[in-house]
Design a protein around this motif. Sequence first.
Motif, PDB file in Angstrom:
ATOM      1  N   ASP A 183      48.038  38.345  29.096  1.00 21.05           N
ATOM      2  CA  ASP A 183      46.574  38.422  29.170  1.00 21.05           C
ATOM      3  C   ASP A 183      46.097  38.644  30.603  1.00 21.05           C
ATOM      4  O   ASP A 183      45.232  39.465  30.852  1.00 21.05           O
ATOM      5  CB  ASP A 183      45.936  37.148  28.614  1.00 21.05           C
ATOM      6  CG  ASP A 183      44.425  37.272  28.565  1.00 21.05           C
ATOM      7  OD1 ASP A 183      43.923  37.901  27.614  1.00 21.05           O
ATOM      8  OD2 ASP A 183      43.740  36.771  29.493  1.00 21.05           O
ATOM      9  N   HIS A 184      46.644  37.881  31.541  1.00 25.48           N
ATOM     10  CA  HIS A 184      46.262  38.081  32.937  1.00 25.48           C
ATOM     11  C   HIS A 184      47.262  37.437  33.889  1.00 25.48           C
ATOM     12  O   HIS A 184      48.093  36.633  33.483  1.00 25.48           O
ATOM     13  CB  HIS A 184      44.849  37.553  33.229  1.00 25.48           C
ATOM     14  CG  HIS A 184      44.688  36.071  33.049  1.00 25.48           C
ATOM     15  ND1 HIS A 184      44.336  35.498  31.858  1.00 25.48           N
ATOM     16  CD2 HIS A 184      44.825  35.050  33.923  1.00 25.48           C
ATOM     17  CE1 HIS A 184      44.253  34.189  31.996  1.00 25.48           C
ATOM     18  NE2 HIS A 184      44.557  33.880  33.245  1.00 25.48           N
ATOM     19  N   ILE A 185      47.137  37.823  35.148  1.00 23.48           N
ATOM     20  CA  ILE A 185      47.909  37.212  36.230  1.00 23.48           C
ATOM     21  C   ILE A 185      46.908  36.550  37.161  1.00 23.48           C
ATOM     22  O   ILE A 185      45.921  37.176  37.563  1.00 23.48           O
ATOM     23  CB  ILE A 185      48.746  38.269  36.976  1.00 23.48           C
ATOM     24  CG1 ILE A 185      49.786  38.863  36.017  1.00 23.48           C
ATOM     25  CG2 ILE A 185      49.417  37.675  38.212  1.00 23.48           C
ATOM     26  CD1 ILE A 185      50.507  40.078  36.565  1.00 23.48           C
ATOM     27  N   ILE A 203      53.018  28.852  33.612  1.00 24.86           N
ATOM     28  CA  ILE A 203      52.606  29.738  32.514  1.00 24.86           C
ATOM     29  C   ILE A 203      51.423  29.126  31.781  1.00 24.86           C
ATOM     30  O   ILE A 203      51.447  27.953  31.398  1.00 24.86           O
ATOM     31  CB  ILE A 203      53.779  29.998  31.553  1.00 24.86           C
ATOM     32  CG1 ILE A 203      54.832  30.841  32.298  1.00 24.86           C
ATOM     33  CG2 ILE A 203      53.295  30.712  30.291  1.00 24.86           C
ATOM     34  CD1 ILE A 203      55.998  31.277  31.494  1.00 24.86           C
ATOM     35  N   GLU A 204      50.375  29.935  31.658  1.00 18.86           N
ATOM     36  CA  GLU A 204      49.182  29.546  30.913  1.00 18.86           C
ATOM     37  C   GLU A 204      49.246  30.193  29.535  1.00 18.86           C
ATOM     38  O   GLU A 204      49.604  31.347  29.414  1.00 18.86           O
ATOM     39  CB  GLU A 204      47.939  30.042  31.679  1.00 18.86           C
ATOM     40  CG  GLU A 204      46.617  29.876  30.942  1.00 18.86           C
ATOM     41  CD  GLU A 204      45.461  30.591  31.655  1.00 18.86           C
ATOM     42  OE1 GLU A 204      45.433  30.622  32.903  1.00 18.86           O
ATOM     43  OE2 GLU A 204      44.586  31.145  30.956  1.00 18.86           O
ATOM     44  N   LEU A 205      48.908  29.420  28.517  1.00 17.70           N
ATOM     45  CA  LEU A 205      48.643  30.015  27.203  1.00 17.70           C
ATOM     46  C   LEU A 205      47.145  30.016  27.022  1.00 17.70           C
ATOM     47  O   LEU A 205      46.462  29.053  27.406  1.00 17.70           O
ATOM     48  CB  LEU A 205      49.281  29.191  26.081  1.00 17.70           C
ATOM     49  CG  LEU A 205      50.797  28.979  26.156  1.00 17.70           C
ATOM     50  CD1 LEU A 205      51.247  28.101  24.994  1.00 17.70           C
ATOM     51  CD2 LEU A 205      51.544  30.304  26.164  1.00 17.70           C
ATOM     52  N   HIS A 224      49.679  32.506  41.249  1.00 14.96           N
ATOM     53  CA  HIS A 224      49.566  31.103  40.839  1.00 14.96           C
ATOM     54  C   HIS A 224      50.079  30.904  39.412  1.00 14.96           C
ATOM     55  O   HIS A 224      50.771  29.944  39.138  1.00 14.96           O
ATOM     56  CB  HIS A 224      48.101  30.672  40.961  1.00 14.96           C
ATOM     57  CG  HIS A 224      47.842  29.280  40.477  1.00 14.96           C
ATOM     58  ND1 HIS A 224      47.304  29.014  39.241  1.00 14.96           N
ATOM     59  CD2 HIS A 224      48.063  28.081  41.066  1.00 14.96           C
ATOM     60  CE1 HIS A 224      47.191  27.694  39.092  1.00 14.96           C
ATOM     61  NE2 HIS A 224      47.642  27.103  40.177  1.00 14.96           N
ATOM     62  N   HIS A 225      49.712  31.798  38.508  1.00 18.13           N
ATOM     63  CA  HIS A 225      50.179  31.662  37.126  1.00 18.13           C
ATOM     64  C   HIS A 225      50.153  33.014  36.422  1.00 18.13           C
ATOM     65  O   HIS A 225      49.493  33.941  36.876  1.00 18.13           O
ATOM     66  CB  HIS A 225      49.324  30.652  36.344  1.00 18.13           C
ATOM     67  CG  HIS A 225      47.889  31.047  36.137  1.00 18.13           C
ATOM     68  ND1 HIS A 225      46.895  30.716  37.022  1.00 18.13           N
ATOM     69  CD2 HIS A 225      47.280  31.738  35.141  1.00 18.13           C
ATOM     70  CE1 HIS A 225      45.736  31.189  36.581  1.00 18.13           C
ATOM     71  NE2 HIS A 225      45.940  31.820  35.434  1.00 18.13           N
ATOM     72  N   ILE A 226      50.894  33.100  35.323  1.00 13.57           N
ATOM     73  CA  ILE A 226      50.731  34.228  34.419  1.00 13.57           C
ATOM     74  C   ILE A 226      50.309  33.665  33.063  1.00 13.57           C
ATOM     75  O   ILE A 226      50.708  32.562  32.688  1.00 13.57           O
ATOM     76  CB  ILE A 226      51.975  35.135  34.319  1.00 13.57           C
ATOM     77  CG1 ILE A 226      53.131  34.427  33.668  1.00 13.57           C
ATOM     78  CG2 ILE A 226      52.391  35.646  35.686  1.00 13.57           C
ATOM     79  CD1 ILE A 226      54.311  35.367  33.437  1.00 13.57           C
ATOM     80  N   ILE A 280      43.555  40.906  36.265  1.00  5.93           N
ATOM     81  CA  ILE A 280      43.887  40.119  37.450  1.00  5.93           C
ATOM     82  C   ILE A 280      42.778  39.085  37.615  1.00  5.93           C
ATOM     83  O   ILE A 280      41.597  39.433  37.586  1.00  5.93           O
ATOM     84  CB  ILE A 280      43.961  41.009  38.709  1.00  5.93           C
ATOM     85  CG1 ILE A 280      45.037  42.093  38.565  1.00  5.93           C
ATOM     86  CG2 ILE A 280      44.180  40.156  39.955  1.00  5.93           C
ATOM     87  CD1 ILE A 280      46.456  41.604  38.592  1.00  5.93           C
ATOM     88  N   GLU A 281      43.156  37.824  37.754  1.00  2.96           N
ATOM     89  CA  GLU A 281      42.204  36.729  37.961  1.00  2.96           C
ATOM     90  C   GLU A 281      42.395  36.195  39.374  1.00  2.96           C
ATOM     91  O   GLU A 281      43.474  35.703  39.705  1.00  2.96           O
ATOM     92  CB  GLU A 281      42.481  35.615  36.933  1.00  2.96           C
ATOM     93  CG  GLU A 281      41.641  34.359  37.114  1.00  2.96           C
ATOM     94  CD  GLU A 281      42.059  33.212  36.176  1.00  2.96           C
ATOM     95  OE1 GLU A 281      43.251  33.096  35.846  1.00  2.96           O
ATOM     96  OE2 GLU A 281      41.167  32.427  35.796  1.00  2.96           O
ATOM     97  N   LEU A 282      41.367  36.324  40.214  1.00  6.30           N
ATOM     98  CA  LEU A 282      41.422  35.713  41.543  1.00  6.30           C
ATOM     99  C   LEU A 282      40.830  34.318  41.432  1.00  6.30           C
ATOM    100  O   LEU A 282      39.792  34.117  40.798  1.00  6.30           O
ATOM    101  CB  LEU A 282      40.636  36.537  42.563  1.00  6.30           C
ATOM    102  CG  LEU A 282      41.065  37.995  42.753  1.00  6.30           C
ATOM    103  CD1 LEU A 282      40.200  38.663  43.833  1.00  6.30           C
ATOM    104  CD2 LEU A 282      42.541  38.113  43.112  1.00  6.30           C
TER     105      LEU A 282
HETATM  106 CO    CO Z   1      44.238  32.013  34.129  1.00 11.30          CO
END
Ligand code: CO
Length: 134
Positions: A5-7, A126-128, A76-78, A52-54
Amino acid sequence: MLKLDHIGIAVKNLALAREVYSTLMNEEPYKKETVPEEKVTTLFFKAGDTKIELLESLDQDGPIRKFIEKKGEGIHHIAFEVPDIHEAVRDLKKKGFRFVDENPKKGADRKLIVFLYPKNTHGVLIELCQSLPE
Ligand code: CO
């Protein structure tokens, strides 16, 4: 199969990072959102099928500030999208995965989110996430 979904990228200064990533990606972010519960302000850029999430810390003791103090700016996470986050947590717990906090919380971008314990996933946080209806 899980969809990326995002990094998430931890940055010290969101305004400066916005300049850099807008120039690099040749587009403006489509969303800016503060999530007080997570002590973070986020900016999202579209990147094909993913984003991409800053992330900038809202205050001195937010998790993003602590991350940057320990490791510096960087990835930081994917995040992987799941259709049902509660079911995904139950399923992964059965398979031996652990969670930072196994109760999904409201994150940015209309999502319920949960983080896996990174020691189980070779050092990657890792984020779900599950999209909420608008
Ligand atoms: Co996120």
